[in-house]
Design a protein around this motif. Structure first.
Motif, PDB file in Angstrom:
ATOM      1  N   ILE A 144       0.491  -1.311   0.047  1.00 44.81           N
ATOM      2  CA  ILE A 144       0.111  -0.010  -0.223  1.00 44.81           C
ATOM      3  C   ILE A 144       1.052   0.911   0.019  1.00 44.81           C
ATOM      4  CG2 ILE A 144      -1.226   0.995   1.539  1.00 44.81           C
ATOM      5  CD1 ILE A 144      -2.909  -1.555   2.156  1.00 44.81           C
ATOM      6  N   GLN A 145       1.886   1.421   0.702  1.00 47.69           N
ATOM      7  CA  GLN A 145       3.022   2.516   0.859  1.00 47.69           C
ATOM      8  C   GLN A 145       3.748   2.791  -0.845  1.00 47.69           C
ATOM      9  OE1 GLN A 145       3.003   4.698   3.298  1.00 47.69           O
ATOM     10  NE2 GLN A 145       2.311   3.650   5.298  1.00 47.69           N
ATOM     11  N   GLY A 146       3.587   1.927  -0.975  1.00 50.05           N
ATOM     12  CA  GLY A 146       4.700   1.505  -1.977  1.00 50.05           C
ATOM     13  C   GLY A 146       3.307   1.863  -3.705  1.00 50.05           C
ATOM     14  N   ALA A 147       2.458   2.571  -3.830  1.00 45.94           N
ATOM     15  CA  ALA A 147       1.084   1.833  -4.600  1.00 45.94           C
ATOM     16  C   ALA A 147       1.798   3.627  -4.984  1.00 45.94           C
ATOM     17  CB  ALA A 147      -0.047   1.747  -5.026  1.00 45.94           C
ATOM     18  N   HIS A 148       1.470   4.568  -5.543  1.00 47.92           N
ATOM     19  CA  HIS A 148       1.712   5.386  -6.473  1.00 47.92           C
ATOM     20  C   HIS A 148       0.044   5.845  -6.059  1.00 47.92           C
ATOM     21  CE1 HIS A 148       4.746   7.095  -8.888  1.00 47.92           C
ATOM     22  NE2 HIS A 148       5.226   5.856  -9.215  1.00 47.92           N
ATOM     23  N   LYS A 149      -0.224   7.264  -6.122  1.00 45.10           N
ATOM     24  CA  LYS A 149      -2.008   6.939  -6.150  1.00 45.10           C
ATOM     25  C   LYS A 149      -2.235   6.760  -7.621  1.00 45.10           C
ATOM     26  CE  LYS A 149      -1.476  11.406  -3.215  1.00 45.10           C
ATOM     27  NZ  LYS A 149      -1.878  12.471  -2.692  1.00 45.10           N
ATOM     28  N   GLY A 150      -3.661   6.493  -7.162  1.00 41.34           N
ATOM     29  CA  GLY A 150      -4.200   5.661  -8.961  1.00 41.34           C
ATOM     30  C   GLY A 150      -3.586   4.217  -8.583  1.00 41.34           C
ATOM     31  N   GLY A 151      -3.195   3.545  -7.573  1.00 37.40           N
ATOM     32  CA  GLY A 151      -2.374   2.413  -8.415  1.00 37.40           C
ATOM     33  C   GLY A 151      -3.030   1.367  -7.539  1.00 37.40           C
ATOM     34  N   THR A 152      -2.802   0.151  -8.407  1.00 37.66           N
ATOM     35  CA  THR A 152      -3.643  -0.825  -7.820  1.00 37.66           C
ATOM     36  C   THR A 152      -2.455  -1.723  -6.779  1.00 37.66           C
ATOM     37  OG1 THR A 152      -4.947  -0.719  -9.879  1.00 37.66           O
ATOM     38  CG2 THR A 152      -4.677  -3.023  -8.793  1.00 37.66           C
ATOM     39  N   VAL A 153      -2.849  -2.764  -5.915  1.00 39.33           N
ATOM     40  CA  VAL A 153      -2.153  -3.797  -5.482  1.00 39.33           C
ATOM     41  C   VAL A 153      -2.836  -4.634  -5.258  1.00 39.33           C
ATOM     42  CG1 VAL A 153      -1.709  -4.678  -3.092  1.00 39.33           C
ATOM     43  CG2 VAL A 153      -1.636  -1.864  -3.624  1.00 39.33           C
ATOM     44  N   VAL A 154      -2.585  -6.322  -5.662  1.00 39.96           N
ATOM     45  CA  VAL A 154      -2.969  -7.184  -6.374  1.00 39.96           C
ATOM     46  C   VAL A 154      -2.259  -8.079  -4.924  1.00 39.96           C
ATOM     47  CG1 VAL A 154      -3.517  -9.282  -7.399  1.00 39.96           C
ATOM     48  CG2 VAL A 154      -3.595  -6.855  -8.692  1.00 39.96           C
ATOM     49  N   VAL A 155      -3.682  -8.754  -3.955  1.00 38.54           N
ATOM     50  CA  VAL A 155      -3.661  -9.652  -3.080  1.00 38.54           C
ATOM     51  C   VAL A 155      -3.181 -11.255  -3.297  1.00 38.54           C
ATOM     52  CG1 VAL A 155      -3.477 -10.347  -0.769  1.00 38.54           C
ATOM     53  CG2 VAL A 155      -3.725  -7.535  -1.420  1.00 38.54           C
ATOM     54  N   VAL A 156      -2.250 -11.285  -3.658  1.00 33.46           N
ATOM     55  CA  VAL A 156      -1.954 -13.105  -4.389  1.00 33.46           C
ATOM     56  C   VAL A 156      -1.283 -14.132  -3.239  1.00 33.46           C
ATOM     57  CG1 VAL A 156      -0.911 -14.484  -6.176  1.00 33.46           C
ATOM     58  CG2 VAL A 156      -0.789 -11.322  -6.349  1.00 33.46           C
ATOM     59  N   GLY A 157      -0.902 -13.573  -1.958  1.00 32.28           N
ATOM     60  CA  GLY A 157      -0.024 -14.394  -1.028  1.00 32.28           C
ATOM     61  C   GLY A 157      -1.580 -14.417   0.400  1.00 32.28           C
ATOM     62  N   VAL A 158      -0.973 -16.352   1.026  1.00 32.83           N
ATOM     63  CA  VAL A 158      -2.473 -16.388   1.406  1.00 32.83           C
ATOM     64  C   VAL A 158      -2.183 -16.108   3.085  1.00 32.83           C
ATOM     65  CG1 VAL A 158      -2.880 -18.679   2.494  1.00 32.83           C
ATOM     66  CG2 VAL A 158      -2.054 -18.802   0.019  1.00 32.83           C
ATOM     67  N   TYR A 159      -2.597 -15.431   3.116  1.00 38.93           N
ATOM     68  CA  TYR A 159      -3.045 -15.027   4.469  1.00 38.93           C
ATOM     69  C   TYR A 159      -3.269 -16.424   6.482  1.00 38.93           C
ATOM     70  CZ  TYR A 159      -1.271 -10.179   3.276  1.00 38.93           C
ATOM     71  OH  TYR A 159      -0.732  -9.614   2.598  1.00 38.93           O
ATOM     72  N   GLY A 160      -2.735 -16.427   7.194  1.00 42.33           N
ATOM     73  CA  GLY A 160      -3.138 -16.963   7.671  1.00 42.33           C
ATOM     74  C   GLY A 160      -3.266 -16.605   8.829  1.00 42.33           C
ATOM     75  N   ARG A 161      -3.874 -14.768   9.065  1.00 45.44           N
ATOM     76  CA  ARG A 161      -4.378 -14.797  10.215  1.00 45.44           C
ATOM     77  C   ARG A 161      -5.355 -13.476  10.263  1.00 45.44           C
ATOM     78  NH1 ARG A 161       1.324 -14.705  11.310  1.00 45.44           N
ATOM     79  NH2 ARG A 161       0.823 -17.186  12.790  1.00 45.44           N
ATOM     80  N   PRO A 162      -5.404 -12.438  10.665  1.00 49.56           N
ATOM     81  CA  PRO A 162      -6.651 -11.395  10.450  1.00 49.56           C
ATOM     82  C   PRO A 162      -5.184  -9.985  10.434  1.00 49.56           C
ATOM     83  CG  PRO A 162      -7.923 -12.350  11.801  1.00 49.56           C
ATOM     84  CD  PRO A 162      -6.699 -13.261  12.069  1.00 49.56           C
ATOM     85  N   THR A 163      -5.228  -9.251   9.893  1.00 52.60           N
ATOM     86  CA  THR A 163      -4.182  -8.146   9.564  1.00 52.60           C
ATOM     87  C   THR A 163      -4.934  -6.753   9.350  1.00 52.60           C
ATOM     88  OG1 THR A 163      -4.317  -8.006   6.999  1.00 52.60           O
ATOM     89  CG2 THR A 163      -2.923  -9.556   7.577  1.00 52.60           C
ATOM     90  N   THR A 164      -4.068  -6.279   9.466  1.00 51.33           N
ATOM     91  CA  THR A 164      -4.870  -3.974   9.258  1.00 51.33           C
ATOM     92  C   THR A 164      -3.767  -3.464   8.527  1.00 51.33           C
ATOM     93  OG1 THR A 164      -2.669  -3.679  10.795  1.00 51.33           O
ATOM     94  CG2 THR A 164      -5.213  -3.758  11.847  1.00 51.33           C
ATOM     95  N   LEU A 165      -4.607  -2.490   7.416  1.00 48.01           N
ATOM     96  CA  LEU A 165      -4.063  -2.254   6.794  1.00 48.01           C
ATOM     97  C   LEU A 165      -4.382  -0.599   6.923  1.00 48.01           C
ATOM     98  CD1 LEU A 165      -6.594  -1.320   4.821  1.00 48.01           C
ATOM     99  CD2 LEU A 165      -6.340  -3.776   4.138  1.00 48.01           C
ATOM    100  N   SER A 166      -3.584  -0.208   5.806  1.00 48.32           N
ATOM    101  CA  SER A 166      -3.788   1.931   6.663  1.00 48.32           C
ATOM    102  C   SER A 166      -5.202   1.949   5.407  1.00 48.32           C
ATOM    103  CB  SER A 166      -2.150   2.897   5.649  1.00 48.32           C
ATOM    104  OG  SER A 166      -1.271   2.423   6.652  1.00 48.32           O
ATOM    105  N   ALA A 167      -6.085   1.799   5.562  1.00 48.56           N
ATOM    106  CA  ALA A 167      -7.528   2.017   5.054  1.00 48.56           C
ATOM    107  C   ALA A 167      -7.246   3.469   4.664  1.00 48.56           C
ATOM    108  CB  ALA A 167      -9.151   1.722   5.616  1.00 48.56           C
TER     109      ALA A 167
END
Length: 322
Positions: free
Chosen positions: A231-254
């Motif tokens: 998220i931090q590394g995306a340009h404004k208007g960019g796209t992040v595609v989540v491919v990794g498998v997560y084993g537990r809940p996460t927080t993110l910079s909404a």
């Protein structure tokens, strides 16, 4: 005999009744089976969507040895890659062609018995014929490459600056697909120097994490730090595609997702066309998968194979071979 993970941190061979193909099914002999990160999540007790015991094996090249009723006998003897998704065919996603997110999805090797066995059965509709002369080890790489094809197809990459976070097998395949599809720049980002060297060996640019910005980022790690970095590394208007498998809940910079008008997409598995495209890319050598195979074991050596795969600083793709 078939392999089983009866509980976290245990894998062993167990006796089982010989499988018999039912209507629409075939009996297969596995020839090459890959061990992937999702298998390790199961082994380590970190996969959120399984119940033990689990019977692994989903990255598979196999030979059809017998056919059930209603199956064309011409399948007998065919060399195939397995598409392990078992779907209902009736829910809204299935009817719209997005059966990879079937509301009653089960996956062989996770919620249904997999291919790590002396013999296993599969619906014939889940098989993809391999071209004549196709390397059987590459046959086991079709499934992970289909994951990468599906992820890259979710957003346009042609002419874009693309970063791939994580230089494991999936990340390296995603990077190669993005490059093959015309991305202006593809950079693989990983903390481990050994994995960055693996990326460079495939002709990819690679570096440690930094503050650079990209138009499209594929998160192929599956942990909270990597998602935040994406998220931090995306340009404004960019796209992040989540491919990794997560084993537990996460927080993110909404707040950044909202303020930068980022597009955040999930990517799950593949569909029939992704498998066909993966086979084409391998056959035409548009994607190199053989260099990703770092360890090979006999089919019955499940314990040392999983132990090797857990050495993530040294292992990429571990194969079990008949």
């Amino acid at each position: 005999m078939r392999a089983v993970i009866p509980a976290p941190h245990v894998i062993q061979w167990s006796e089982a009744d010989p499988p018999q193909p039912q209507h629409g099914e075939v009996l297969l002999e596995p020839l090459a089976i890959g061990v992937c990160g999702s298998d390790l999540h199961v082994y380590e007790g970190q996969h959120p969507f399984v119940r033990y015991p689990v019977f692994p094996g989903h990255e598979v090249a196999a030979r059809v040895v017998e056919v059930g009723s209603g199956v064309d006998p011409a399948w007998r003897g065919a060399l195939v890659a397995l598409e392990p998704a078992l779907t209902c065919g009736q829910c809204v996603p299935c009817r719209s062609g997005r059966y990879n997110i079937c509301e009653r999805l089960r996956v062989m090797g996770f919620q249904a018995p997999g291919a790590l066995a002396e013999r296993f059965v599969s619906p014939v509709q889940n098989l993809h014929r391999l071209p004549q002369g196709f390397d059987i080890e590459l046959g086991a790489m079709v499934e992970p490459l289909a994951v990468a094809v599906h992820a890259v197809a979710l957003t346009p990459v042609q002419g874009k600056r693309v970063a791939v976070l994580g230089a494991g097998t999936i990340g390296l395949l995603v990077a190669q697909v993005a490059k093959a599809y015309g991305a202006a720049q593809v950079v693989v980002v990983d903390l481990l120097e050994a994995r960055r060297r693996a990326a460079e060996g495939l002709g990819l640019a690679a570096k440690a994490p930094d503050a650079a910005k990209y138009e499209v980022i594929f998160e192929c790690v599956g942990n909270e730090r990597a998602l935040e970095a994406a998220i931090q590394g995306a340009h404004k208007g960019g796209t992040v595609v989540v491919v990794g498998v997560y084993g537990r809940p996460t927080t993110l910079s909404a707040g950044l997702v909202q303020d930068w008008e980022l597009t955040l997409k999930g990517s799950l598995m593949y569909t029939f066309s992704d498998f066909q495209e993966a086979i084409r890319l391998l056959a035409q050598q548009r994607v190199l998968a053989q260099p990703l195979v770092t360890h090979r074991f006999a089919l019955n050596e499940v314990q040392p194979a999983f132990a090797a795969a857990l050495g993530r600083d040294k292992a990429l793709k571990v194969l079990l071979l008949a």
